[in-house]
Design a protein around this motif. Sequence first.
Motif, PDB file in Angstrom:
ATOM      1  N   GLU A 212       0.873  -1.182   0.000  1.00  0.00           N
ATOM      2  CA  GLU A 212       0.000   0.000   0.000  1.00  0.00           C
ATOM      3  C   GLU A 212       0.901   1.220   0.000  1.00  0.00           C
ATOM      4  O   GLU A 212       1.274   1.754   1.049  1.00  0.00           O
ATOM      5  N   VAL A 213       1.293   1.670  -1.212  1.00  0.00           N
ATOM      6  CA  VAL A 213       2.374   2.658  -1.336  1.00  0.00           C
ATOM      7  C   VAL A 213       2.104   3.636  -2.468  1.00  0.00           C
ATOM      8  O   VAL A 213       1.209   3.441  -3.296  1.00  0.00           O
ATOM      9  N   SER A 214       2.960   4.651  -2.523  1.00  0.00           N
ATOM     10  CA  SER A 214       2.992   5.576  -3.648  1.00  0.00           C
ATOM     11  C   SER A 214       4.000   5.073  -4.672  1.00  0.00           C
ATOM     12  O   SER A 214       4.638   4.034  -4.470  1.00  0.00           O
ATOM     13  N   SER A 215       4.188   5.829  -5.746  1.00  0.00           N
ATOM     14  CA  SER A 215       5.135   5.420  -6.788  1.00  0.00           C
ATOM     15  C   SER A 215       6.568   5.397  -6.274  1.00  0.00           C
ATOM     16  O   SER A 215       7.411   4.685  -6.813  1.00  0.00           O
ATOM     17  N   SER A 216       6.859   6.133  -5.228  1.00  0.00           N
ATOM     18  CA  SER A 216       8.204   6.147  -4.657  1.00  0.00           C
ATOM     19  C   SER A 216       8.411   5.051  -3.615  1.00  0.00           C
ATOM     20  O   SER A 216       9.500   4.914  -3.058  1.00  0.00           O
ATOM     21  N   GLY A 217       7.355   4.279  -3.328  1.00  0.00           N
ATOM     22  CA  GLY A 217       7.467   3.211  -2.343  1.00  0.00           C
ATOM     23  C   GLY A 217       7.130   3.643  -0.938  1.00  0.00           C
ATOM     24  O   GLY A 217       7.272   2.854   0.007  1.00  0.00           O
ATOM     25  N   THR A 218       6.671   4.885  -0.760  1.00  0.00           N
ATOM     26  CA  THR A 218       6.301   5.376   0.561  1.00  0.00           C
ATOM     27  C   THR A 218       4.919   4.851   0.949  1.00  0.00           C
ATOM     28  O   THR A 218       3.996   4.856   0.125  1.00  0.00           O
ATOM     29  N   ALA A 219       4.780   4.387   2.187  1.00  0.00           N
ATOM     30  CA  ALA A 219       3.495   3.860   2.644  1.00  0.00           C
ATOM     31  C   ALA A 219       2.425   4.944   2.598  1.00  0.00           C
ATOM     32  O   ALA A 219       2.672   6.107   2.946  1.00  0.00           O
ATOM     33  N   VAL A 220       1.218   4.563   2.148  1.00  0.00           N
ATOM     34  CA  VAL A 220       0.086   5.484   2.075  1.00  0.00           C
ATOM     35  C   VAL A 220      -1.109   4.803   2.734  1.00  0.00           C
ATOM     36  O   VAL A 220      -1.014   3.667   3.200  1.00  0.00           O
ATOM     37  N   ASP A 221      -2.245   5.478   2.746  1.00  0.00           N
ATOM     38  CA  ASP A 221      -3.468   4.910   3.319  1.00  0.00           C
ATOM     39  C   ASP A 221      -4.609   5.188   2.354  1.00  0.00           C
ATOM     40  O   ASP A 221      -5.015   6.330   2.172  1.00  0.00           O
ATOM     41  N   VAL A 222      -5.131   4.123   1.714  1.00  0.00           N
ATOM     42  CA  VAL A 222      -6.219   4.290   0.753  1.00  0.00           C
ATOM     43  C   VAL A 222      -7.583   4.232   1.438  1.00  0.00           C
ATOM     44  O   VAL A 222      -8.617   4.220   0.782  1.00  0.00           O
ATOM     45  N   GLY A 223      -7.592   4.203   2.783  1.00  0.00           N
ATOM     46  CA  GLY A 223      -8.832   4.124   3.531  1.00  0.00           C
ATOM     47  C   GLY A 223      -9.260   2.685   3.729  1.00  0.00           C
ATOM     48  O   GLY A 223      -8.488   1.746   3.555  1.00  0.00           O
ATOM     49  N   SER A 224     -10.497   2.470   4.121  1.00  0.00           N
ATOM     50  CA  SER A 224     -11.015   1.114   4.287  1.00  0.00           C
ATOM     51  C   SER A 224     -11.406   0.541   2.931  1.00  0.00           C
ATOM     52  O   SER A 224     -11.670   1.277   1.970  1.00  0.00           O
ATOM     53  N   VAL A 225     -11.432  -0.791   2.847  1.00  0.00           N
ATOM     54  CA  VAL A 225     -11.775  -1.475   1.602  1.00  0.00           C
ATOM     55  C   VAL A 225     -12.740  -2.618   1.901  1.00  0.00           C
ATOM     56  O   VAL A 225     -12.877  -3.050   3.050  1.00  0.00           O
ATOM     57  N   ASP A 226     -13.406  -3.086   0.862  1.00  0.00           N
ATOM     58  CA  ASP A 226     -14.252  -4.270   0.964  1.00  0.00           C
ATOM     59  C   ASP A 226     -13.506  -5.462   0.383  1.00  0.00           C
ATOM     60  O   ASP A 226     -12.887  -5.355  -0.682  1.00  0.00           O
ATOM     61  N   LEU A 227     -13.546  -6.612   1.077  1.00  0.00           N
ATOM     62  CA  LEU A 227     -12.936  -7.846   0.601  1.00  0.00           C
ATOM     63  C   LEU A 227     -14.031  -8.866   0.332  1.00  0.00           C
ATOM     64  O   LEU A 227     -14.900  -9.098   1.188  1.00  0.00           O
ATOM     65  N   GLN A 228     -14.012  -9.460  -0.853  1.00  0.00           N
ATOM     66  CA  GLN A 228     -14.983 -10.483  -1.221  1.00  0.00           C
ATOM     67  C   GLN A 228     -14.248 -11.765  -1.584  1.00  0.00           C
ATOM     68  O   GLN A 228     -13.284 -11.743  -2.355  1.00  0.00           O
ATOM     69  N   PHE A 229     -14.710 -12.913  -1.038  1.00  0.00           N
ATOM     70  CA  PHE A 229     -14.094 -14.214  -1.296  1.00  0.00           C
ATOM     71  C   PHE A 229     -15.109 -15.123  -1.997  1.00  0.00           C
ATOM     72  O   PHE A 229     -16.230 -15.285  -1.523  1.00  0.00           O
ATOM     73  N   ASP A 230     -14.701 -15.706  -3.101  1.00  0.00           N
ATOM     74  CA  ASP A 230     -15.524 -16.680  -3.811  1.00  0.00           C
ATOM     75  C   ASP A 230     -15.175 -18.066  -3.277  1.00  0.00           C
ATOM     76  O   ASP A 230     -14.121 -18.616  -3.592  1.00  0.00           O
ATOM     77  N   LEU A 231     -16.064 -18.648  -2.473  1.00  0.00           N
ATOM     78  CA  LEU A 231     -15.799 -19.932  -1.828  1.00  0.00           C
ATOM     79  C   LEU A 231     -16.543 -21.080  -2.500  1.00  0.00           C
ATOM     80  O   LEU A 231     -16.879 -22.085  -1.866  1.00  0.00           O
ATOM     81  N   SER A 232     -16.785 -20.968  -3.798  1.00  0.00           N
ATOM     82  CA  SER A 232     -17.418 -22.050  -4.547  1.00  0.00           C
ATOM     83  C   SER A 232     -16.563 -23.311  -4.460  1.00  0.00           C
ATOM     84  O   SER A 232     -15.336 -23.249  -4.476  1.00  0.00           O
ATOM     85  N   ASN A 233     -17.235 -24.459  -4.370  1.00  0.00           N
ATOM     86  CA  ASN A 233     -16.578 -25.776  -4.349  1.00  0.00           C
ATOM     87  C   ASN A 233     -15.747 -26.021  -3.091  1.00  0.00           C
ATOM     88  O   ASN A 233     -14.874 -26.894  -3.084  1.00  0.00           O
ATOM     89  N   LEU A 234     -15.991 -25.267  -2.025  1.00  0.00           N
ATOM     90  CA  LEU A 234     -15.251 -25.483  -0.781  1.00  0.00           C
ATOM     91  C   LEU A 234     -16.154 -25.996   0.335  1.00  0.00           C
ATOM     92  O   LEU A 234     -15.839 -25.845   1.507  1.00  0.00           O
ATOM     93  N   GLY A 235     -17.263 -26.611  -0.031  1.00  0.00           N
ATOM     94  CA  GLY A 235     -18.111 -27.232   0.972  1.00  0.00           C
ATOM     95  C   GLY A 235     -19.088 -26.260   1.611  1.00  0.00           C
ATOM     96  O   GLY A 235     -19.257 -25.121   1.184  1.00  0.00           O
ATOM     97  N   THR A 236     -19.741 -26.739   2.670  1.00  0.00           N
ATOM     98  CA  THR A 236     -20.745 -25.950   3.376  1.00  0.00           C
ATOM     99  C   THR A 236     -20.107 -24.774   4.109  1.00  0.00           C
ATOM    100  O   THR A 236     -19.058 -24.922   4.728  1.00  0.00           O
ATOM    101  N   VAL A 237     -20.732 -23.618   4.020  1.00  0.00           N
ATOM    102  CA  VAL A 237     -20.231 -22.427   4.703  1.00  0.00           C
ATOM    103  C   VAL A 237     -21.345 -21.810   5.536  1.00  0.00           C
ATOM    104  O   VAL A 237     -22.417 -21.493   5.020  1.00  0.00           O
TER     105      VAL A 237
END
Length: 477
Positions: A212-237
């Motif tokens: 999570e950086v700028s073009s110079s490699g400096t750490a930045v903060d893009v804020g919060s994000v949403d993560l989605q996982f596709d769990l098809s074929n991994l059994g009962t959830v």
Amino acid sequence: MGTSTGTSVDYGSFTVTNDRLRLRNLTSNAYSAVNSVTQSVWHVGVIAKNGTSVNAWNDDKNIINTTGDHLDWAVTSGFSIGSANYSGRSFQGEVAELILYSEAINSAKRIIIENYLAAKYGLTLSTYDVYDEDNAGSDFDYEVAGIGRVDASNIHNDAQGTSILRILNPTDLGNDEFFIWGHNNGTLQANNTTDVPSGVTARFGRVWRVSEVSSSGTAVDVGSVDLQFDLSNLGTVVTTDLKLLVDTNNDGLFADETPITGAISLGSNIYAFTGVSAIGNNMRFTLATGNSVQTPLPVELTSLNVYTADNDVVVQWATASERNNDFFTVERSADGTAFEEVASIAGAQNSNVKHNYTLTDYEPFTGLSYYRLKQTDLDGKTEFLGLRSVTVEKTATQAYPNPLTGTELFVPVQSVSSSYLVTIGTISGEELYRGYYADANERRVLAVHLSQRPVPGIYLLQVYTSNSVYRQKLIVE
């Protein structure tokens, strides 16, 4: 090689060999900038046309910026890289990967694509080499994807790539900020039960890591994000069992972390954690379950092989991990539709190490038949893990004629004096013929006379003695 196309693209010729991109230009090429590309060295190349504007980048260094029709779509002559109209301007080299876009990609997308290719093929970009989790000692260089922003006109804020993970909706993505991730190629199974915190019973072997950086490699903060996982074929959830683990102190361990809860189901086996702000630069994260019985993310089958040995059929399989696995069942079929059980073998229940299994069918069908592997959990839930075919060659003991065209069938047997029971039935188990024979003729052959020939199809012939049974697939035409 990444390629973006606005209205059309046409480039010279290329071949696919080896595992990386090599640019090797002719000395007569009219573009001196292109001639400066190091020959016989792997590169990441991008060529883009938007209207009449043509740009090319080598390892993210802009080497062509011009206008004209140097790139066009040659429908009749096929696809090519370079110019087919001018000698010395065609591409000569080797291409490992070619990505085509139906629109001109913006700068943010191009930079992310270049970082994906650089990580995958172990290359270094001239500029904007922002993803560093592929470096030696880190090696999170599988299925790299990312979001980012160069300026207000060049934004990419929703990405998935080829993995099960999609990240989107950054709340504070500023200019010159990127959030790029890749994984360690660990197993997509909850097979790690040791490095887990309280409230978690097991986690994925697969771990993702972020730059999570700028073009110079400096750490930045893009804020919060949403993560989605596709769990098809991994059994009962069970949605409430899912936990997100983030290595917030970056010590390489998850056991000392607090699980993130609140997963939601989006349907179609997609599960999301929204508004996640805990993931920062260089941090690792993974998916876990709080209940391995309800949400096991279960048996990982690594191989399934079926072969013949001395007229027997051997079924072999291996697992890399097992979760709540009670037993396996091997089933066989003469037609690939109706199956019967051969035998069962106990599973390892819960295991994080490789297990090898072997089961032999000593009374297989003659000719082509099918075998499948069924897995049963401790709670009785079942799953079919694979289907294979095998052919047992005809032997001297096979009944004939096969296919059967009349009402007379001859069955070779091992002894003249033994008593035999002969049955003919459908694959599903319906018996059509049953006959008892006190002995065979001097040629050790039973002459079976049917009152009428069965309708055309596949049947099962079985010959019983006091201590054995012989089975054969019988085809009636």
